[in-house]
Design a protein around this motif. Structure first.
Motif, mmCIF file in Angstrom:
data_model
loop_
_atom_site.group_PDB
_atom_site.id
_atom_site.type_symbol
_atom_site.label_atom_id
_atom_site.label_comp_id
_atom_site.label_asym_id
_atom_site.label_seq_id
_atom_site.Cartn_x
_atom_site.Cartn_y
_atom_site.Cartn_z
ATOM 1 N N VAL A 9 0.671 -1.203 0.130
ATOM 2 C CA VAL A 9 0.257 -0.132 -0.324
ATOM 3 C C VAL A 9 1.378 1.362 0.415
ATOM 4 N N TYR A 10 1.705 1.034 0.712
ATOM 5 C CA TYR A 10 3.004 2.649 0.981
ATOM 6 C C TYR A 10 3.831 2.704 -0.386
ATOM 7 N N LYS A 11 3.909 1.378 -0.936
ATOM 8 C CA LYS A 11 4.846 1.796 -2.508
ATOM 9 C C LYS A 11 3.895 2.235 -3.037
ATOM 10 N N ARG A 12 2.401 2.010 -3.577
ATOM 11 C CA ARG A 12 2.182 1.945 -4.076
ATOM 12 C C ARG A 12 2.219 4.034 -3.717
ATOM 13 N N LEU A 13 1.278 4.289 -3.281
ATOM 14 C CA LEU A 13 1.400 5.538 -2.603
ATOM 15 C C LEU A 13 2.802 6.092 -3.000
ATOM 16 N N GLY A 14 3.689 6.008 -2.859
ATOM 17 C CA GLY A 14 5.582 6.386 -3.582
ATOM 18 C C GLY A 14 6.053 6.166 -2.162
ATOM 19 N N VAL A 15 5.512 6.000 -0.917
ATOM 20 C CA VAL A 15 6.444 6.196 -0.225
ATOM 21 C C VAL A 15 8.005 5.350 0.109
ATOM 22 N N GLU A 16 8.116 4.695 -0.469
ATOM 23 C CA GLU A 16 9.711 4.199 -0.904
ATOM 24 C C GLU A 16 10.156 4.898 -1.727
ATOM 25 N N VAL A 17 9.633 5.816 -2.080
ATOM 26 C CA VAL A 17 10.401 6.999 -2.823
ATOM 27 C C VAL A 17 11.079 7.866 -2.246
ATOM 28 N N VAL A 18 9.982 8.564 -1.413
ATOM 29 C CA VAL A 18 10.610 9.403 -0.136
ATOM 30 C C VAL A 18 11.440 8.164 0.919
ATOM 31 N N ASN A 19 11.018 7.833 1.037
ATOM 32 C CA ASN A 19 12.047 6.943 2.061
ATOM 33 C C ASN A 19 13.984 6.842 1.268
ATOM 34 N N ARG A 20 13.905 7.135 0.181
ATOM 35 C CA ARG A 20 15.089 7.011 -0.892
ATOM 36 C C ARG A 20 15.540 7.977 -0.772
ATOM 37 N N LEU A 21 14.622 9.310 -0.394
ATOM 38 C CA LEU A 21 15.292 10.705 -0.287
ATOM 39 C C LEU A 21 15.253 11.604 1.385
ATOM 40 N N ALA A 22 15.419 10.798 2.154
ATOM 41 C CA ALA A 22 13.996 11.106 3.560
ATOM 42 C C ALA A 22 15.911 11.346 3.838
ATOM 43 N N GLN A 23 16.215 12.047 5.081
ATOM 44 C CA GLN A 23 17.243 12.901 5.385
ATOM 45 C C GLN A 23 18.161 11.043 6.452
ATOM 46 N N ASN A 24 17.683 10.360 6.449
ATOM 47 C CA ASN A 24 17.943 8.676 6.271
ATOM 48 C C ASN A 24 17.869 7.843 5.779
#
Length: 130
Positions: A9-24
């Motif tokens: 569900v989170y991957k479909r919302l694009g959270v995985e992309v945010v995880n790559r770009l986040a400060q950690n």
């Protein structure tokens, strides 16, 4: 307020992309590991995983409070007729508060799945370490 029970569900919302770009996130960790190969945000042990899960709850609460503040600011701007400010605050709220909250939930799901693969361990949000 968990959005999904699986990471899909989170991957479909694009959270995985945010995880790559986040400060950690992935990009930063990859650069750090080039210089320090042994560096890991989370060690593969129970104490480290518990600590990271507790951290995600703290970050989620922080971003939720900011979400409420910015939402009230949007309501105020709309009430005063500041349509441009309301739009900017809404977009800012989405980027800086909604997605970080989803990211914390995503991280918890991934950590719990990792623990589940290692062994069946119940991870309570505030479990005592040791």
């Amino acid at each position: 307020m968990q959005v999904g029970k699986t990471t899909s569900v989170y991957k479909r919302l694009g959270v995985e992309v945010v995880n790559r770009l986040a400060q950690n996130g992935g990009l930063i960790n990859k650069r750090i590991r080039k210089k320090f190969p042994a560096f890991r945000m989370v060690r593969a042990n129970r104490v480290s995983i518990h600590k990271r899960i507790r951290d995600t709850y703290v970050y989620e609460k922080f971003h939720f409070l900011l979400f409420v503040f910015f939402t009230l600011s949007v309501v105020y701007a709309l009430g005063k007729g500041y349509w441009g400010w309301a739009a900017v605050l809404t977009i800012t709220n989405l980027v800086y508060n909604v997605y970080p909250n989803l990211l914390q939930q995503y991280i918890r799901l991934k950590l719990r799945a990792h623990v589940g693969r290692q062994r069946a361990v119940d991870i309570a949000p505030f479990a005592k370490e040791g």
